[in-house]
Design an enzyme around this catalytic site. Structure first.
Site, PDB file in Angstrom:
ATOM      1  N   CYS A  82       0.479  -1.399   0.143  1.00 18.02           N
ATOM      2  CA  CYS A  82       0.070   0.091   0.056  1.00 18.02           C
ATOM      3  C   CYS A  82       1.117   1.573   0.055  1.00 18.02           C
ATOM      4  O   CYS A  82       0.129   2.267  -0.472  1.00 18.02           O
ATOM      5  CB  CYS A  82      -0.659  -0.122   1.023  1.00 18.02           C
ATOM      6  SG  CYS A  82      -1.601  -0.900   1.813  1.00 18.02           S
ATOM      7  N   HIS A  88      -2.887   6.670   2.640  1.00 17.81           N
ATOM      8  CA  HIS A  88      -3.260   5.617   2.218  1.00 17.81           C
ATOM      9  C   HIS A  88      -4.714   5.916   2.726  1.00 17.81           C
ATOM     10  O   HIS A  88      -4.666   5.831   4.358  1.00 17.81           O
ATOM     11  CB  HIS A  88      -2.495   4.285   2.332  1.00 17.81           C
ATOM     12  CG  HIS A  88      -2.928   3.625   2.447  1.00 17.81           C
ATOM     13  ND1 HIS A  88      -4.002   3.276   1.039  1.00 17.81           N
ATOM     14  CD2 HIS A  88      -2.783   2.506   3.380  1.00 17.81           C
ATOM     15  CE1 HIS A  88      -3.610   2.055   1.751  1.00 17.81           C
ATOM     16  NE2 HIS A  88      -4.157   1.278   2.200  1.00 17.81           N
ATOM     17  N   ASN A 115     -10.440   0.516   0.226  1.00 14.48           N
ATOM     18  CA  ASN A 115      -8.943   0.804   0.550  1.00 14.48           C
ATOM     19  C   ASN A 115      -8.199  -0.252  -0.833  1.00 14.48           C
ATOM     20  O   ASN A 115      -8.625  -1.341  -0.540  1.00 14.48           O
ATOM     21  CB  ASN A 115      -8.426  -0.190   2.522  1.00 14.48           C
ATOM     22  CG  ASN A 115      -7.538  -0.220   2.386  1.00 14.48           C
ATOM     23  OD1 ASN A 115      -5.964  -0.460   1.115  1.00 14.48           O
ATOM     24  ND2 ASN A 115      -6.644  -0.639   3.079  1.00 14.48           N
TER      25      ASN A 115
HETATM   26  C1  LIG Z   1      -9.617  -4.446  10.810  1.00 13.26           C
HETATM   27  C2  LIG Z   1      -9.738  -3.602  11.746  1.00 13.26           C
HETATM   28  C3  LIG Z   1     -10.793  -2.514  10.992  1.00 13.26           C
HETATM   29  C4  LIG Z   1     -10.894  -4.300  12.824  1.00 13.26           C
HETATM   30  O1  LIG Z   1     -11.126  -2.994  13.378  1.00 13.26           O
HETATM   31  P1  LIG Z   1     -10.763  -2.849  15.241  1.00 13.26           P
HETATM   32  O2  LIG Z   1     -11.510  -2.872  16.056  1.00 13.26           O
HETATM   33  O3  LIG Z   1      -9.414  -2.746  15.334  1.00 13.26           O
HETATM   34  O4  LIG Z   1     -11.396  -4.264  16.034  1.00 13.26           O
HETATM   35  P2  LIG Z   1     -10.589  -5.638  16.261  1.00 13.26           P
HETATM   36  O5  LIG Z   1     -10.080  -7.268  16.042  1.00 13.26           O
HETATM   37  O6  LIG Z   1     -10.140  -4.894  17.639  1.00 13.26           O
HETATM   38  O7  LIG Z   1     -12.159  -6.157  17.352  1.00 13.26           O
HETATM   39  C5  LIG Z   1     -13.052  -5.507  18.010  1.00 13.26           C
HETATM   40  C6  LIG Z   1     -14.240  -6.254  18.146  1.00 13.26           C
HETATM   41  O8  LIG Z   1     -15.288  -6.123  16.666  1.00 13.26           O
HETATM   42  C7  LIG Z   1     -15.171  -7.684  16.669  1.00 13.26           C
HETATM   43  N1  LIG Z   1     -15.267  -7.510  14.906  1.00 13.26           N
HETATM   44  C8  LIG Z   1     -14.533  -8.433  13.907  1.00 13.26           C
HETATM   45  N2  LIG Z   1     -14.316  -8.070  13.327  1.00 13.26           N
HETATM   46  C9  LIG Z   1     -15.700  -7.231  13.070  1.00 13.26           C
HETATM   47  C10 LIG Z   1     -16.797  -7.568  12.519  1.00 13.26           C
HETATM   48  N3  LIG Z   1     -16.397  -7.380  10.893  1.00 13.26           N
HETATM   49  N4  LIG Z   1     -18.139  -7.095  11.973  1.00 13.26           N
HETATM   50  C11 LIG Z   1     -18.687  -7.643  13.625  1.00 13.26           C
HETATM   51  N5  LIG Z   1     -17.611  -7.190  14.935  1.00 13.26           N
HETATM   52  C12 LIG Z   1     -15.706  -7.425  14.075  1.00 13.26           C
HETATM   53  C13 LIG Z   1     -14.355  -8.542  17.080  1.00 13.26           C
HETATM   54  O9  LIG Z   1     -14.391  -9.699  16.926  1.00 13.26           O
HETATM   55  C14 LIG Z   1     -14.240  -8.322  18.532  1.00 13.26           C
HETATM   56  O10 LIG Z   1     -15.140  -8.462  19.073  1.00 13.26           O
HETATM   57  P3  LIG Z   1     -14.481  -7.998  20.881  1.00 13.26           P
HETATM   58  O11 LIG Z   1     -14.498  -7.262  21.204  1.00 13.26           O
HETATM   59  O12 LIG Z   1     -16.072  -9.023  21.740  1.00 13.26           O
HETATM   60  O13 LIG Z   1     -14.007  -8.884  21.104  1.00 13.26           O
HETATM   61  C15 LIG Z   1      -8.835  -2.646  11.714  1.00 13.26           C
HETATM   62  O14 LIG Z   1      -8.498  -3.265  12.601  1.00 13.26           O
HETATM   63  C16 LIG Z   1      -8.127  -2.064  11.283  1.00 13.26           C
HETATM   64  O15 LIG Z   1      -8.502  -1.055   9.962  1.00 13.26           O
HETATM   65  N6  LIG Z   1      -6.505  -2.319  11.272  1.00 13.26           N
HETATM   66  C17 LIG Z   1      -5.817  -1.767   9.790  1.00 13.26           C
HETATM   67  C18 LIG Z   1      -6.155  -2.083   8.680  1.00 13.26           C
HETATM   68  C19 LIG Z   1      -4.960  -1.579   8.087  1.00 13.26           C
HETATM   69  O16 LIG Z   1      -4.356  -0.542   7.238  1.00 13.26           O
HETATM   70  N7  LIG Z   1      -4.793  -2.232   7.094  1.00 13.26           N
HETATM   71  C20 LIG Z   1      -3.584  -1.936   5.617  1.00 13.26           C
HETATM   72  C21 LIG Z   1      -3.460  -2.740   5.134  1.00 13.26           C
HETATM   73  S1  LIG Z   1      -2.419  -2.677   3.606  1.00 13.26           S
END
Ligand SMILES: CC(C)(COP(=O)(O)OP(=O)(O)OC[C@H]1O[C@@H](n2cnc3c(N)ncnc32)[C@H](O)[C@@H]1OP(=O)(O)O)[C@@H](O)C(=O)NCCC(=O)NCCS
Length: 333
Positions: free
Chosen positions: A122, A258, A289
């Protein structure tokens, strides 16, 4: 003695045209929730995304990249024969050869251009802009076409609730040309190999070839780890890019990071204490994204919607699998 490209007069690089291509099919959060256990509200509040574009089979990297490139070349007011090199940043091309860049150059009629692909995930667009700027300053090319083209949906498991809602498809392009004044600040880049495991493929294509009975490779991401790393590390990289360019946040008109997750963007904007007049790109809301395509797509959107104007200073920062990163301050075309 060999002769080398070495300019007598100093000259600099500058973005002189941008263009974008968004695939025809629009996919809203409701459709995504049919494949993963989630809700439209969760997706929007945790990522900012309301909808995104998914490419059809026919919307290949080269088709999308050439469409974006044609717009960028037209915006730059150039003939395709003026392009000296084509760099396609892509991390999702599943065809090893020939490169996407040669196909894009051929489609747009850039018959005098060298062409190669660059994979920095990215961060690819910012890596390519830094490379193009260096080529122009050194005299290796006068005009470089930089394209980010991605089909993330080819690598995403649609049932993976960590990434199925986040990643999408599209292409963005910029033409970099010569300028008497610096139009692209020094690139501040790096690759943090301690984070190699943060975003990975489940297996290699070579491995799959030897065992086709198993599942094909897909992406996996440790979302929390990427999120924490981005908000911990990227503000410093952005500050270094501003300092290298000799500007402060007050001098900026736009922040175009990004489009990874709107929450990451908001935390970075806060950490950088961006003044109220700095417009923050939010193209992720309707585009998702799109990896190396996200910054040029967001830039094009800001310019065509009037959120930013030609000549404004914008801070760019890309980061992704590796984890790679790159930032620079640019003057908008
Ligand atoms: C992926 C992302 C959106 C997840 O959001 P988050 O707030 O970190 O979520 P978490 O993984 O900590 O999970 C929080 C809760 O939501 C839940 N959850 C995870 N994905 C979910 C979904 N798609 N829908 C509903 N709930 C979800 C989890 O099970 C967790 O539940 P719990 O608190 O009961 O355990 C976030 O981590 C993110 O954007 N990361 C960076 C991604 C990125 O920039 N990637 C670039 C790659 S190039």
């Amino acid at each position: 003695m060999l002769r080398a490209s070495c300019r007598q007069e100093p000259r600099f690089g500058r973005i002189i045209g941008v263009g974008g291509y968004r695939p025809q099919r629009v996919v809203d959060n409701g459709e995504i929730c049919r494949s993963i256990d989630s809700s439209e509200e969760w997706i929007e509040t945790r990522s900012g995304i309301r909808r995104r574009h998914f490419a059809t089979r026919e919307e290949t990297h080269a088709v999308m990249g050439a469409a974006a490139a044609e717009k960028a070349i037209a915006a730059a007011g150039l003939d395709p024969l003026d392009i000296g090199c084509v760099i396609v940043a892509t991390t999702t091309n599943l065809v090893s050869l020939p490169s996407v860049a040669v196909d894009v150059a051929h489609r747009v009629g850039a018959r005098r251009a060298g062409a190669f692909d660059l994979n920095a995930a990215c961060a690819g667009f910012c890596y390519a802009v830094g490379t193009a700027s260096a080529m122009i300053r050194a005299g290796e090319a006068d005009h470089v076409l930089v394209v980010g083209a991605e089909r993330l949906t080819d690598l995403v498991d649609p049932t993976d609730r960590q990434i199925a809602f986040l990643l999408a498809d599209g292409a963005g392009a910029a033409v970099i040309g010569p300028s008497e004044e610096p139009g692209i600040g020094p690139v501040v880049w790096g690759a943090d190999g301690d984070q190699l495991e943060a975003v990975v493929m489940t297996r290699s294509w070579g491995d799959y070839r030897h065992d086709v009975a198993g599942p094909p490779p897909v992406m996996r991401m440790d979302g929390r780890r990427v999120f924490r790393w981005a908000v911990d590390e990227m503000a410093n990289t952005a500050r270094e890019a501003m300092s290298a360019a000799g500007v402060t946040a007050d001098d900026l008109a736009a922040f175009i990071p990004h489009q990874a997750n709107m929450r990451i963007t908001e935390v970075l904007a806060k950490e950088l204490a961006l003044p109220a007049h700095v417009v923050v790109a939010d193209d992720i809301v309707t585009t998702g994204n799109t990896s190396s395509a996200s910054i040029p797509l967001a830039m094009e959107h800001m310019l065509t919607s009037g959120q930013a104007a030609s000549g404004d200073l914008a801070l760019l920062i890309g980061f992704g699998a590796g984890l790679t990163y790159a930032a620079q301050v640019v003057r908008l075309p």
